[in-house]
Design a protein around this motif. Structure first.
Motif, PDB file in Angstrom:
ATOM      1  N   PRO A  63       1.027  -1.253  -0.091  1.00 27.09           N
ATOM      2  CA  PRO A  63       0.548  -0.097   0.194  1.00 27.09           C
ATOM      3  C   PRO A  63       1.036   1.294  -0.013  1.00 27.09           C
ATOM      4  CG  PRO A  63      -0.954  -1.574   1.705  1.00 27.09           C
ATOM      5  CD  PRO A  63       0.260  -1.986   1.316  1.00 27.09           C
ATOM      6  N   GLU A  64      -0.082   2.143  -1.032  1.00 27.75           N
ATOM      7  CA  GLU A  64       0.765   3.446   0.116  1.00 27.75           C
ATOM      8  C   GLU A  64       1.737   4.284   0.080  1.00 27.75           C
ATOM      9  OE1 GLU A  64      -2.582   7.431  -0.959  1.00 27.75           O
ATOM     10  OE2 GLU A  64      -1.875   5.492  -2.778  1.00 27.75           O
ATOM     11  N   HIS A  65       1.369   4.023   1.680  1.00 25.27           N
ATOM     12  CA  HIS A  65       1.645   4.623   2.991  1.00 25.27           C
ATOM     13  C   HIS A  65       3.005   3.525   3.500  1.00 25.27           C
ATOM     14  CE1 HIS A  65      -1.820   2.001   4.378  1.00 25.27           C
ATOM     15  NE2 HIS A  65      -1.054   1.926   5.685  1.00 25.27           N
ATOM     16  N   HIS A  66       2.782   2.293   3.309  1.00 27.95           N
ATOM     17  CA  HIS A  66       3.748   1.433   3.745  1.00 27.95           C
ATOM     18  C   HIS A  66       4.798   2.127   2.464  1.00 27.95           C
ATOM     19  CE1 HIS A  66       0.995  -1.818   5.942  1.00 27.95           C
ATOM     20  NE2 HIS A  66       1.125  -0.930   5.959  1.00 27.95           N
ATOM     21  N   ARG A  67       4.384   2.053   1.247  1.00 29.21           N
ATOM     22  CA  ARG A  67       5.594   2.618   0.542  1.00 29.21           C
ATOM     23  C   ARG A  67       6.141   3.653   0.462  1.00 29.21           C
ATOM     24  NH1 ARG A  67       4.049   2.824  -4.563  1.00 29.21           N
ATOM     25  NH2 ARG A  67       1.184   3.166  -3.948  1.00 29.21           N
ATOM     26  N   MET A  68       5.775   5.127   1.102  1.00 30.00           N
ATOM     27  CA  MET A  68       6.254   5.774   1.261  1.00 30.00           C
ATOM     28  C   MET A  68       6.663   5.627   2.300  1.00 30.00           C
ATOM     29  SD  MET A  68       2.961   8.782   0.691  1.00 30.00           S
ATOM     30  CE  MET A  68       3.564   9.480   1.583  1.00 30.00           C
ATOM     31  N   ALA A  69       6.652   5.108   3.483  1.00 31.10           N
ATOM     32  CA  ALA A  69       6.971   5.053   5.334  1.00 31.10           C
ATOM     33  C   ALA A  69       9.011   4.359   3.828  1.00 31.10           C
ATOM     34  CB  ALA A  69       6.772   4.312   5.816  1.00 31.10           C
ATOM     35  N   MET A  70       8.576   3.720   3.535  1.00 34.00           N
ATOM     36  CA  MET A  70      10.316   2.203   3.357  1.00 34.00           C
ATOM     37  C   MET A  70      10.712   3.654   2.684  1.00 34.00           C
ATOM     38  SD  MET A  70       8.847  -1.235   2.442  1.00 34.00           S
ATOM     39  CE  MET A  70       7.925  -1.128   1.659  1.00 34.00           C
ATOM     40  N   VAL A  71      10.229   4.118   1.547  1.00 37.03           N
ATOM     41  CA  VAL A  71      11.433   5.252   0.388  1.00 37.03           C
ATOM     42  C   VAL A  71      11.571   6.364   1.585  1.00 37.03           C
ATOM     43  CG1 VAL A  71      11.569   7.043  -0.676  1.00 37.03           C
ATOM     44  CG2 VAL A  71      10.401   4.641  -1.371  1.00 37.03           C
ATOM     45  N   ASP A  72      10.967   6.804   2.287  1.00 42.40           N
ATOM     46  CA  ASP A  72      11.214   8.384   3.329  1.00 42.40           C
ATOM     47  C   ASP A  72      12.514   7.675   4.222  1.00 42.40           C
ATOM     48  OD1 ASP A  72      10.353  11.003   4.314  1.00 42.40           O
ATOM     49  OD2 ASP A  72      10.393   9.692   5.676  1.00 42.40           O
ATOM     50  N   ALA A  73      12.191   6.405   4.809  1.00 38.86           N
ATOM     51  CA  ALA A  73      13.173   5.996   5.743  1.00 38.86           C
ATOM     52  C   ALA A  73      14.652   5.651   5.268  1.00 38.86           C
ATOM     53  CB  ALA A  73      13.190   4.050   6.301  1.00 38.86           C
ATOM     54  N   LEU A  74      14.648   5.609   3.892  1.00 38.54           N
ATOM     55  CA  LEU A  74      15.365   5.241   3.086  1.00 38.54           C
ATOM     56  C   LEU A  74      16.725   7.082   3.557  1.00 38.54           C
ATOM     57  CD1 LEU A  74      15.248   4.259  -0.744  1.00 38.54           C
ATOM     58  CD2 LEU A  74      16.337   2.799   1.767  1.00 38.54           C
ATOM     59  N   LYS A  75      18.629   6.722   3.736  1.00 38.88           N
ATOM     60  CA  LYS A  75      19.900   7.913   4.216  1.00 38.88           C
ATOM     61  C   LYS A  75      18.960   9.157   2.445  1.00 38.88           C
ATOM     62  CE  LYS A  75      22.978   5.108   5.516  1.00 38.88           C
ATOM     63  NZ  LYS A  75      24.369   4.731   5.616  1.00 38.88           N
ATOM     64  N   CYS A  76      19.046   8.148   1.819  1.00 40.69           N
ATOM     65  CA  CYS A  76      19.459   9.217   0.571  1.00 40.69           C
ATOM     66  C   CYS A  76      18.839  10.167   0.398  1.00 40.69           C
ATOM     67  CB  CYS A  76      20.094   8.589  -0.557  1.00 40.69           C
ATOM     68  SG  CYS A  76      18.856   7.139  -0.635  1.00 40.69           S
ATOM     69  N   VAL A  77      17.061   9.734   1.187  1.00 37.18           N
ATOM     70  CA  VAL A  77      16.216   9.937   0.753  1.00 37.18           C
ATOM     71  C   VAL A  77      15.605  11.760   2.020  1.00 37.18           C
ATOM     72  CG1 VAL A  77      13.524   9.673  -0.045  1.00 37.18           C
ATOM     73  CG2 VAL A  77      14.893   8.411  -0.471  1.00 37.18           C
ATOM     74  N   ASP A  78      15.789  12.912   1.958  1.00 43.35           N
ATOM     75  CA  ASP A  78      15.497  13.829   1.870  1.00 43.35           C
ATOM     76  C   ASP A  78      14.398  14.104   2.930  1.00 43.35           C
ATOM     77  OD1 ASP A  78      18.284  14.782   2.915  1.00 43.35           O
ATOM     78  OD2 ASP A  78      18.322  15.046   0.701  1.00 43.35           O
ATOM     79  N   ALA A  79      13.053  13.835   1.887  1.00 38.04           N
ATOM     80  CA  ALA A  79      11.400  14.033   1.912  1.00 38.04           C
ATOM     81  C   ALA A  79      10.924  13.359   1.003  1.00 38.04           C
ATOM     82  CB  ALA A  79      11.631  15.956   1.697  1.00 38.04           C
TER      83      ALA A  79
END
Length: 160
Positions: A67-83
């Motif tokens: 689901p989108e909210h899980h995908r957003m949380a996982m991408v957001d948790a990556l060190k290389c992603v700021d927002a």
């Protein structure tokens, strides 16, 4: 941090090279990580749009597994992603790029869902080619299905 348009003016991005990209990021895997790391290496602040479930359905006629909210949380948790933000329509990436005063728009192909990528004025398109052995999420799902069907076949022994 997961953001909306209204958060962008508060991010204090003046003087920073801002990059933006987007994608579905279903079944987040090694090649997603490498792509985002390569984007981040070319900017100071990386903003990532994650395609909403509805956007994926409208353009691919399939629903993401995650689901989108899980995908957003996982991408957001990556060190290389700021927002991270949710992309409800393809043009959201342009809107966020303009509001954030982005310098660069990163894509692995010059098209999004079959349409030519045309960044807003003042934003340069930077193509980040896939690494040679890239495996799409669709290919990864097919590999899993193939492995499952092989595992379901009975093992033949000498006694049979």
């Amino acid at each position: 941090m997961i953001i909306t348009r209204t958060d962008l003016p508060n991010l204090k991005l003046i003087g920073k090279v801002v990059g933006i990209t987007s994608g579905c990021f279903d079944l987040l895997h090694f090649y997603h990580l490498r792509y985002l790391e390569r984007c981040k290496a070319l900017c100071d602040f990386l903003i990532v749009g994650v395609d909403s479930d509805l956007l994926v359905w409208q353009n691919k006629q399939k629903t993401p597994i995650i689901p989108e909210h899980h995908r957003m949380a996982m991408v957001d948790a990556l060190k290389c992603v700021d927002a991270t933000f949710r992309m409800d329509v393809v043009s959201d990436i342009d809107d966020y790029a303009v509001i954030a005063n982005a310098d660069k728009m990163f894509k692995n192909l010059p098209k999004i869902y079959g349409s030519e990528v045309t960044p807003p004025e003042g934003v340069s398109l930077v193509l980040i080619p896939d690494i040679e052995e890239v495996c799409s999420t669709t290919e990864l799902i097919e590999r899993i299905r193939t492995a499952q069907s092989i595992m379901k076949e009975p093992v033949k022994t000498d006694k049979q």
